[in-house]
Each structure stands twice: as structure tokens, then as C-alpha cells.
Design a protein around this motif. Structure first.
Motif, PDB file in Angstrom:
ATOM      1  N   GLY A   1       0.731  -1.214  -0.057  1.00 29.62           N
ATOM      2  CA  GLY A   1       0.086   0.057  -0.065  1.00 29.62           C
ATOM      3  C   GLY A   1       0.763   1.415  -0.056  1.00 29.62           C
ATOM      4  O   GLY A   1       0.119   2.463  -0.075  1.00 29.62           O
ATOM      5  N   SER A   2       2.070   1.148   0.130  1.00 34.79           N
ATOM      6  CA  SER A   2       3.029   2.409   0.132  1.00 34.79           C
ATOM      7  C   SER A   2       4.580   2.052  -0.507  1.00 34.79           C
ATOM      8  O   SER A   2       4.860   0.931  -0.446  1.00 34.79           O
ATOM      9  N   VAL A   3       5.117   2.987  -0.560  1.00 34.58           N
ATOM     10  CA  VAL A   3       6.662   2.965  -1.165  1.00 34.58           C
ATOM     11  C   VAL A   3       7.318   2.228   0.082  1.00 34.58           C
ATOM     12  O   VAL A   3       8.178   1.301  -0.180  1.00 34.58           O
ATOM     13  N   SER A   4       7.118   2.609   1.195  1.00 32.59           N
ATOM     14  CA  SER A   4       7.851   2.148   2.573  1.00 32.59           C
ATOM     15  C   SER A   4       7.569   0.691   2.649  1.00 32.59           C
ATOM     16  O   SER A   4       8.519  -0.306   2.853  1.00 32.59           O
ATOM     17  N   GLU A   5       6.248   0.128   2.546  1.00 30.80           N
ATOM     18  CA  GLU A   5       6.104  -1.348   2.283  1.00 30.80           C
ATOM     19  C   GLU A   5       6.744  -2.050   1.403  1.00 30.80           C
ATOM     20  O   GLU A   5       7.246  -3.055   1.590  1.00 30.80           O
ATOM     21  N   PHE A   6       6.825  -1.498   0.131  1.00 26.35           N
ATOM     22  CA  PHE A   6       7.541  -2.128  -1.003  1.00 26.35           C
ATOM     23  C   PHE A   6       8.985  -2.169  -0.705  1.00 26.35           C
ATOM     24  O   PHE A   6       9.496  -3.156  -1.021  1.00 26.35           O
ATOM     25  N   ILE A   7       9.499  -0.880  -0.189  1.00 19.96           N
ATOM     26  CA  ILE A   7      11.091  -1.131   0.366  1.00 19.96           C
ATOM     27  C   ILE A   7      11.491  -2.125   1.055  1.00 19.96           C
ATOM     28  O   ILE A   7      12.418  -2.697   1.167  1.00 19.96           O
ATOM     29  N   HIS A   8      10.397  -2.542   2.169  1.00 17.94           N
ATOM     30  CA  HIS A   8      10.875  -3.297   3.167  1.00 17.94           C
ATOM     31  C   HIS A   8      10.392  -5.077   2.892  1.00 17.94           C
ATOM     32  O   HIS A   8      10.302  -5.782   3.643  1.00 17.94           O
ATOM     33  N   ARG A   9       9.908  -5.203   1.539  1.00 14.07           N
ATOM     34  CA  ARG A   9       9.607  -6.485   0.948  1.00 14.07           C
ATOM     35  C   ARG A   9      10.927  -7.294   0.970  1.00 14.07           C
ATOM     36  O   ARG A   9      12.143  -6.786   1.164  1.00 14.07           O
ATOM     37  N   ASP A  10      10.898  -8.514   0.748  1.00  6.75           N
ATOM     38  CA  ASP A  10      11.738  -9.498   0.448  1.00  6.75           C
ATOM     39  C   ASP A  10      12.296  -9.303  -0.670  1.00  6.75           C
ATOM     40  O   ASP A  10      11.874  -9.802  -1.848  1.00  6.75           O
ATOM     41  N   SER A  11      13.515  -8.537  -0.860  1.00  9.87           N
ATOM     42  CA  SER A  11      14.017  -8.286  -2.114  1.00  9.87           C
ATOM     43  C   SER A  11      14.794  -9.367  -2.766  1.00  9.87           C
ATOM     44  O   SER A  11      15.441  -9.131  -3.858  1.00  9.87           O
ATOM     45  N   THR A  12      14.994 -10.404  -2.201  1.00 10.17           N
ATOM     46  CA  THR A  12      15.588 -11.642  -2.625  1.00 10.17           C
ATOM     47  C   THR A  12      14.655 -12.301  -3.584  1.00 10.17           C
ATOM     48  O   THR A  12      15.082 -12.923  -4.456  1.00 10.17           O
ATOM     49  N   VAL A  13      13.468 -11.785  -3.862  1.00  8.67           N
ATOM     50  CA  VAL A  13      12.363 -12.461  -4.478  1.00  8.67           C
ATOM     51  C   VAL A  13      12.365 -11.480  -5.599  1.00  8.67           C
ATOM     52  O   VAL A  13      12.184 -10.208  -5.658  1.00  8.67           O
ATOM     53  N   THR A  14      12.580 -11.856  -7.025  1.00  7.60           N
ATOM     54  CA  THR A  14      12.366 -11.247  -8.138  1.00  7.60           C
ATOM     55  C   THR A  14      11.270 -11.503  -8.928  1.00  7.60           C
ATOM     56  O   THR A  14      10.986 -12.499  -9.360  1.00  7.60           O
ATOM     57  N   PRO A  15      10.245 -10.498  -9.118  1.00  7.11           N
ATOM     58  CA  PRO A  15       9.036 -10.989  -9.684  1.00  7.11           C
ATOM     59  C   PRO A  15       9.240 -10.702 -11.300  1.00  7.11           C
ATOM     60  O   PRO A  15      10.229 -10.275 -11.709  1.00  7.11           O
ATOM     61  N   ASP A  16       8.219 -11.140 -11.882  1.00  2.00           N
ATOM     62  CA  ASP A  16       8.030 -11.439 -13.159  1.00  2.00           C
ATOM     63  C   ASP A  16       7.620 -10.021 -13.863  1.00  2.00           C
ATOM     64  O   ASP A  16       7.739  -9.616 -14.990  1.00  2.00           O
ATOM     65  N   LEU A  17       7.000  -9.138 -13.033  1.00  5.03           N
ATOM     66  CA  LEU A  17       6.281  -7.738 -13.290  1.00  5.03           C
ATOM     67  C   LEU A  17       6.127  -7.074 -12.060  1.00  5.03           C
ATOM     68  O   LEU A  17       5.744  -7.471 -11.164  1.00  5.03           O
ATOM     69  N   TYR A  18       6.338  -5.756 -12.287  1.00  3.85           N
ATOM     70  CA  TYR A  18       5.946  -4.646 -11.143  1.00  3.85           C
ATOM     71  C   TYR A  18       4.830  -4.032 -11.949  1.00  3.85           C
ATOM     72  O   TYR A  18       4.768  -3.467 -12.958  1.00  3.85           O
ATOM     73  N   LEU A  19       3.850  -3.572 -11.105  1.00 11.91           N
ATOM     74  CA  LEU A  19       2.588  -2.731 -11.339  1.00 11.91           C
ATOM     75  C   LEU A  19       2.517  -1.760 -10.272  1.00 11.91           C
ATOM     76  O   LEU A  19       2.375  -1.924  -9.124  1.00 11.91           O
ATOM     77  N   PHE A  20       3.108  -0.515 -10.616  1.00 11.12           N
ATOM     78  CA  PHE A  20       3.086   0.630  -9.778  1.00 11.12           C
ATOM     79  C   PHE A  20       1.973   1.871 -10.033  1.00 11.12           C
ATOM     80  O   PHE A  20       1.812   2.231 -11.303  1.00 11.12           O
ATOM     81  N   ASP A  21       1.214   2.328  -8.970  1.00 15.90           N
ATOM     82  CA  ASP A  21       0.377   3.218  -9.093  1.00 15.90           C
ATOM     83  C   ASP A  21       1.518   4.562  -9.005  1.00 15.90           C
ATOM     84  O   ASP A  21       2.491   4.669  -8.504  1.00 15.90           O
ATOM     85  N   VAL A  22       0.971   5.662  -9.518  1.00 19.31           N
ATOM     86  CA  VAL A  22       1.818   6.892  -9.753  1.00 19.31           C
ATOM     87  C   VAL A  22       1.740   7.566  -8.502  1.00 19.31           C
ATOM     88  O   VAL A  22       2.973   7.763  -7.752  1.00 19.31           O
ATOM     89  N   MET A  23       0.843   7.973  -7.919  1.00 15.52           N
ATOM     90  CA  MET A  23       0.706   8.923  -6.694  1.00 15.52           C
ATOM     91  C   MET A  23       0.262   7.914  -5.406  1.00 15.52           C
ATOM     92  O   MET A  23      -0.785   7.362  -5.300  1.00 15.52           O
ATOM     93  N   LEU A  24       1.357   7.924  -4.589  1.00 16.77           N
ATOM     94  CA  LEU A  24       1.431   7.107  -3.438  1.00 16.77           C
ATOM     95  C   LEU A  24       1.552   8.011  -2.094  1.00 16.77           C
ATOM     96  O   LEU A  24       2.186   8.967  -2.606  1.00 16.77           O
ATOM     97  N   PRO A  25       1.073   7.433  -1.025  1.00 14.02           N
ATOM     98  CA  PRO A  25       1.413   8.388   0.099  1.00 14.02           C
ATOM     99  C   PRO A  25       2.583   8.866   0.571  1.00 14.02           C
ATOM    100  O   PRO A  25       2.691  10.037   1.266  1.00 14.02           O
ATOM    101  N   ASP A  26       3.479   8.077   0.378  1.00 11.39           N
ATOM    102  CA  ASP A  26       4.705   8.363   0.751  1.00 11.39           C
ATOM    103  C   ASP A  26       5.953   8.288  -0.417  1.00 11.39           C
ATOM    104  O   ASP A  26       7.201   8.220  -0.230  1.00 11.39           O
ATOM    105  N   GLY A  27       5.320   8.703  -1.537  1.00 12.16           N
ATOM    106  CA  GLY A  27       6.444   8.688  -2.829  1.00 12.16           C
ATOM    107  C   GLY A  27       5.595   8.566  -4.068  1.00 12.16           C
ATOM    108  O   GLY A  27       4.345   8.684  -4.323  1.00 12.16           O
ATOM    109  N   SER A  28       6.278   8.002  -5.041  1.00  7.37           N
ATOM    110  CA  SER A  28       5.723   8.148  -6.375  1.00  7.37           C
ATOM    111  C   SER A  28       6.178   6.678  -7.139  1.00  7.37           C
ATOM    112  O   SER A  28       7.190   6.128  -6.955  1.00  7.37           O
TER     113      SER A  28
END
Length: 113
Positions: free
Chosen positions: A27-54
Motif C-alpha cells: 500500500g505504500s513505497v515504504s512497505e515495498f522497500i521493506h519487502r523480501d528483495s531476494t524475490v525477483t518478480p516477473d512484473l511490477y505494477l505501480f500506481d503513480v501517486m502514493l502516500p509516501d512517494g511515487s
């Protein structure tokens, strides 16, 4: 997927899961940044306007990181336009909000053709 609107995030997650996609959503950039970054997804889907970033900034980070070379990024927005976004982060596709859920699926499937 990073989408701050809980309703949109839940609908997309339920729909894409029903289409046999594994979905990890934030739900936020902060949550995304704290994800398990060892997992590489097949695709990213990002909303532009987020409460704590873009989502555009996230797109830039992904596109500049050699670890994620070749991982496509789709940007969603109700306000931004592809021309503006393309100059900044060069997403692989763009979804204008409001969107038709079938159109979202089509765009995701077309990424992998």
C-alpha cells in the motif's frame, strides 16, 4: 504491485490471483522497500501517486538496477499521461485509471508475448 487505494489493490489482487498469477501487494513505497528483495518478480505494477512517494520514482529505481534488468514495469495513473512518464522512467506499459479489469489482464498478458 504498489497501490495505495485498498479497494483497487484488493480487486486487482483477487482478480489476478484468480487468473493464476502470484501477487504480492503493498500500500505504500515504504512497505515495498521493506519487502523480501531476494524475490525477483516477473512484473511490477505501480500506481503513480502514493502516500509516501511515487510509482514513477520506483520505476526509475527498478529500471536503473542491474539486478532487475528485463523485469517489466507497468504504471497506473488517473492523472499522469504516458508521454510525461515515458520521459522519466520508460515503463513497459501504462494503464489509465479508471480502468477495465479485462484491459489490465490484457496488458499484463501482452508483456509476456
Amino acid at each position: 504491485m504498489v497501490e495505495d487505494d485498498q479497494g483497487i489493490r484488493e480487486i486487482l489482487e483477487i482478480f489476478l490471483t484468480s487468473e493464476n498469477y502470484d501477487v504480492e501487494s503493498f500500500g505504500s513505497v515504504s512497505e515495498f522497500i521493506h519487502r523480501d528483495s531476494t524475490v525477483t518478480p516477473d512484473l511490477y505494477l505501480f500506481d503513480v501517486m502514493l502516500p509516501d512517494g511515487s510509482g514513477i520514482a520506483l520505476c526509475q529505481q527498478i529500471k536503473c538496477n542491474t539486478h532487475y534488468v528485463g523485469v517489466p514495469v507497468i504504471i497506473m495513473s488517473a492523472h499522469a499521461h504516458l508521454g510525461h512518464i515515458n520521459d522519466i522512467c520508460q515503463p513497459d506499459d501504462f494503464i489509465s485509471k479508471p480502468f477495465d479489469i479485462e484491459n489490465v489482464l490484457e496488458k499484463i498478458e501482452n508483456i509476456f508475448i
